[in-house]
Design a protein around this motif. Structure first.
Motif, PDB file in Angstrom:
ATOM      1  N   GLN A   1       0.858  -1.181   0.000  1.00  0.00           N
ATOM      2  CA  GLN A   1       0.000   0.000   0.000  1.00  0.00           C
ATOM      3  C   GLN A   1       0.891   1.226   0.000  1.00  0.00           C
ATOM      4  O   GLN A   1       1.133   1.803  -1.049  1.00  0.00           O
ATOM      5  N   CYS A   2       1.440   1.577   1.144  1.00  0.00           N
ATOM      6  CA  CYS A   2       2.338   2.745   1.135  1.00  0.00           C
ATOM      7  C   CYS A   2       3.667   2.397   0.471  1.00  0.00           C
ATOM      8  O   CYS A   2       4.346   3.260  -0.051  1.00  0.00           O
ATOM      9  N   GLY A   3       4.060   1.123   0.509  1.00  0.00           N
ATOM     10  CA  GLY A   3       5.288   0.670  -0.139  1.00  0.00           C
ATOM     11  C   GLY A   3       6.532   0.737   0.708  1.00  0.00           C
ATOM     12  O   GLY A   3       7.586   0.267   0.286  1.00  0.00           O
ATOM     13  N   TYR A   4       6.445   1.310   1.895  1.00  0.00           N
ATOM     14  CA  TYR A   4       7.647   1.481   2.710  1.00  0.00           C
ATOM     15  C   TYR A   4       8.278   0.139   3.078  1.00  0.00           C
ATOM     16  O   TYR A   4       9.486  -0.023   2.996  1.00  0.00           O
ATOM     17  N   CYS A   5       7.471  -0.823   3.464  1.00  0.00           N
ATOM     18  CA  CYS A   5       8.007  -2.127   3.884  1.00  0.00           C
ATOM     19  C   CYS A   5       8.277  -3.054   2.707  1.00  0.00           C
ATOM     20  O   CYS A   5       8.895  -4.106   2.879  1.00  0.00           O
ATOM     21  N   THR A   6       7.819  -2.686   1.524  1.00  0.00           N
ATOM     22  CA  THR A   6       7.839  -3.593   0.373  1.00  0.00           C
ATOM     23  C   THR A   6       9.226  -4.154   0.047  1.00  0.00           C
ATOM     24  O   THR A   6       9.346  -5.367  -0.158  1.00  0.00           O
ATOM     25  N   PRO A   7      10.289  -3.364  -0.006  1.00  0.00           N
ATOM     26  CA  PRO A   7      11.594  -3.971  -0.312  1.00  0.00           C
ATOM     27  C   PRO A   7      11.990  -5.061   0.677  1.00  0.00           C
ATOM     28  O   PRO A   7      12.461  -6.122   0.276  1.00  0.00           O
TER      29      PRO A   7
END
Length: 152
Positions: free
Chosen positions: A97-103
Motif C-alpha cells: 500500500q504505502c510501499g515502505y516495507c515492500t523492499p
C-alpha cells in the motif's frame, strides 16, 4: 577501518567507523536506498537484505561483519528492467500500500521461497513474521508468495 563490501556482485572499498551498520553503509555510503530504516532495532524487517543468500536485518548487522560475504539488495532483483517473479507477484496481487516495507517484504519472500518454506499458509505466516506492514497488506503479500511458490 577499511573494508570491502561485495554488494549485488560488485566489490566496494569503504572506509568506515567499525560501528557502522550494513544498512547505513548501503544507504549512506553506496546510495542503495531500497532497504529502509524503519525501527532501527531489528523488529520491523524494512531493512531486510540477503547476506550469503540468507535474510538478515541490516540495521543490526555491522558492515564489518560482511567483509568477504555477498550482500544482495532489492536493487539487484530485476533483470534488465524485467521484475523478479516476486516483484511481479507483489504488483499483480497489490501486496503493498504505502510501499515502505515492500523492499524488505520482497527480500524476505525471495529467501523464504529459496528455503522452500512456502508450503502452507501457516508456514508463510511464520517465516514472514519478522516483516511488519503498517498498512495491513498481509493477505495480499501471502497471495503473492503463494502465487510464486505455485509457479506463477
Amino acid at each position: 577501518m577499511e573494508i570491502t563490501l561485495r554488494v549485488n556482485g560488485v566489490p566496494h572499498g569503504l572506509r568506515l567507523d567499525a560501528r557502522v551498520t550494513l544498512l547505513d553503509a548501503l544507504r549512506d555510503h553506496l546510495g542503495l536506498t531500497g532497504a529502509k530504516k524503519g525501527c532501527d532495532q531489528g523488529a520491523c524487517g524494512a531493512c531486510t537484505v540477503l547476506l550469503d543468500g540468507r535474510r538478515v536485518v541490516s540495521c543490526l548487522t555491522l558492515a564489518a561483519q560482511c567483509e568477504d560475504r555477498e550482500v544482495t539488495t532489492v536493487e539487484a532483483l530485476s533483470d534488465g528492467g524485467t521484475p523478479h517473479p516476486v516483484q511481479a507477484a507483489f504488483a499483480r496481487h497489490d501486496a503493498f500500500q504505502c510501499g515502505y516495507c515492500t523492499p524488505g517484504q520482497i527480500m524476505s519472500a525471495v529467501s523464504l521461497l529459496a528455503e522452500g518454506r512456502a508450503g502452507s499458509e501457516e508456514e508463510i505466516c511464520e517465516f514472514m513474521s519478522g516483516n511488519l506492514c503498517r498498512c495491513g497488506a498481509y493477505p495480499n503479500i501471502r497471495k503473492a508468495i503463494r502465487d510464486v511458490a505455485a509457479g506463477g
